[in-house]
Motif scaffolding. Sequence first.
Motif, short mmCIF file in Angstrom:
data_model
loop_
_atom_site.label_atom_id
_atom_site.label_comp_id
_atom_site.label_asym_id
_atom_site.label_seq_id
_atom_site.Cartn_x
_atom_site.Cartn_y
_atom_site.Cartn_z
N LEU A 79 0.83 -1.21 0.00
CA LEU A 79 0.00 0.00 0.00
C LEU A 79 0.87 1.26 0.00
O LEU A 79 0.62 2.20 -0.75
CB LEU A 79 -0.92 0.00 1.23
N GLN B 225 3.89 1.58 -1.01
CA GLN B 225 4.60 1.69 -2.29
C GLN B 225 3.69 2.34 -3.33
O GLN B 225 4.11 3.24 -4.06
CB GLN B 225 5.01 0.30 -2.75
N SER B 226 2.44 1.88 -3.39
CA SER B 226 1.50 2.47 -4.34
C SER B 226 1.28 3.95 -4.03
O SER B 226 1.22 4.77 -4.94
CB SER B 226 0.16 1.73 -4.29
N ALA B 227 1.16 4.26 -2.74
CA ALA B 227 0.96 5.66 -2.36
C ALA B 227 2.12 6.50 -2.85
O ALA B 227 1.93 7.61 -3.39
CB ALA B 227 0.81 5.78 -0.84
N ILE C 123 4.14 5.86 -5.34
CA ILE C 123 4.14 5.95 -6.81
C ILE C 123 3.13 7.02 -7.25
O ILE C 123 3.44 7.89 -8.06
CB ILE C 123 3.76 4.59 -7.45
N ALA C 124 1.92 6.94 -6.66
CA ALA C 124 0.88 7.89 -7.06
C ALA C 124 1.25 9.31 -6.66
O ALA C 124 1.03 10.27 -7.39
CB ALA C 124 -0.45 7.49 -6.43
N ARG D 39 4.63 10.74 -8.60
CA ARG D 39 4.68 10.73 -10.07
C ARG D 39 5.05 12.11 -10.61
O ARG D 39 4.41 13.11 -10.32
CB ARG D 39 3.34 10.31 -10.62
#
Lengths: 313, 321
Positions: B137, B139-141, B143-144, B147
Amino acid sequence: MMPNLMTPRALRSLLPAISFTVLLIGIFYVQPRAMSFMGLNLMLNLALPIALATIAQMFIITMNDIDLSLGGFVSFTACIGATLLGESPVLGVLALLACIGVYALLGALIHVRNLPSIVVTLGMSFVWLGAAILVLPTPGGQAPDWLRAIVSVKTPFVPFVIVASAIIAVGVHLFLMRSSTGVILRGAGGNPQAVARAGWSLFRAKVTLYALAGFFGVLSGLTLVGLTTSADANIALRYTLLSIAGVILGGGEFVGGRVSPIGAVLGALTLTLASSLLSFLRISGDWQIGAQGAILILVLALRTLVNRMERRK
Amino acid sequence: MISTVSKLRTFAGKAPWGFSFFGAAAIFLATIVFTDGVGAGQIITTALTFGTMYVIVALGQMYVITAGPGNVDLSIPSTIALAGAVSMKIMDGNDALILWGLLAAIGVGIAVGCFNFALIRLLSIPPIIATLSASFLVQSASIAYGRGLRIRPPEAFAEFATGRIWGLPTLAIFALLLTVIGSVVLHRTVYGRSVTAIGQNQRAAGLAGVKVDRVRWTTYVICASLAALCGAVLAGFSGGSSLNMGEEYLLASIAVVVIGGSSVAGGQSNVAGLWGASLFMYLLVTMLNTFGVGAGIRMIMTGLMIVAIITIAGGPKPSRT
């Protein structure tokens, strides 16, 4: 005899299947066109190597160990598949057999010196990655034709990936859950003392489990390189975490040799499908990994609920 | 041969941290002999700078590992990435906002640590799985959130991260202070003694009145906060944050703790060893680079070294059964 489906035990073992089905229904609801031979094939295209890696990880977790080097190992075998195996098949096969031998040796080392598997495999992850870079310094290589032919077999009615996954799941299930060897192997994780006192060798159990993990790791690398036709040294690094997640999703626990081969394969398929659902929902690919994490947490929460139910009885 | 191994083993048993310093010194000497003494000072300062990052992260990981078998934080890389991105965004290249950026980074760490422990406690799952799911989770945060984010660190902050005082990297002095504090907390406070007690026998510690949950919670928060701090510093050092800048720290943090002589089974920790092990890890890479070996051989050597060290040091001795 019809088992009672509402017992916590049955619920727990059904959980992987339920979460897989729910996800599949969600996908079909959002994108009905996915409900076809072609759609399933596309969505699950890369599921087979992940499923095999998950089975490999499951053998290690059976022993209450964990393998942090699996991703590097699968990358390395994929690199061998893309180079040595095509150029000189005999040498290639020997190299892959040696890989399985190294896994068996690791199992022996970990058992004899009573080492924490997490540290040993951590070190080995460097070794495999380094070896992969040596074999294939730049992305490329070429998978042998026969390998590509095997993984792109067309089966009637049901996509090959589903047939193959089912065969793997049932095959490993019969071996690990139904055969007497399987009982000893699981017992060695569940209650080592009892198994040792009953006269079986823990050493042999551990070496067997590690060798099996190496064998399925090799299969994973070969199918991966067969599907992608070329490889690079980092091709499967994310498999380490993905395979652990798959085992857990499939009902594996870090205590007492509690694992389920069928669940593990379903867990791997679920994780693969999660990214499809996301793209059908037009959610940015940024959240793909996050969605896998969320599914993992959700399923674990459900399992905790089932366990609480059990305790209350 | 056998006697050498057993001697090494007794040595490793008596002074687990000595081993790492000894190794670091031996490797340093080998490098210097190879280069005829050229660049010795340079190698030391670089090793101190990069080793410092390992030390900061490994300090947190050591707290977690000390808290007992199975305790390990796999969410460190993603925490580093997210905290780095957040701190750079808050600082926005402005010297006046440095403190806020650092506080925000630590805030990220505290949040991740709380989330980790909430998963462990509420779902009663092993920490490996909990921190693994959390890391997905986070990691996704990052990335988002990160960006297209390319904000340079404020001048003063970059200067702090790359600067020197009396010839020593500022970071190394800062990390030295941090480890001294970490050591005092671990060995001299009730909290630190509780962590060790839990690591040795959680049930006994609980019966003796140690608030097990609260101590473990604090431990995961400390670990994530240190990782977050490292993320901010790393972003300042390398001129901005990047998504994969934390990647190598997962393996490195665990390796440094183990080579540094702390027990993987918990209950026994060694702060001094962290420095020896960090320098050892970095100098090993430098030595192999100086010898001109490629990346592949270098990684194989590093890996074999970790396996060899744990084999010599041995695993936890089986307790009374």
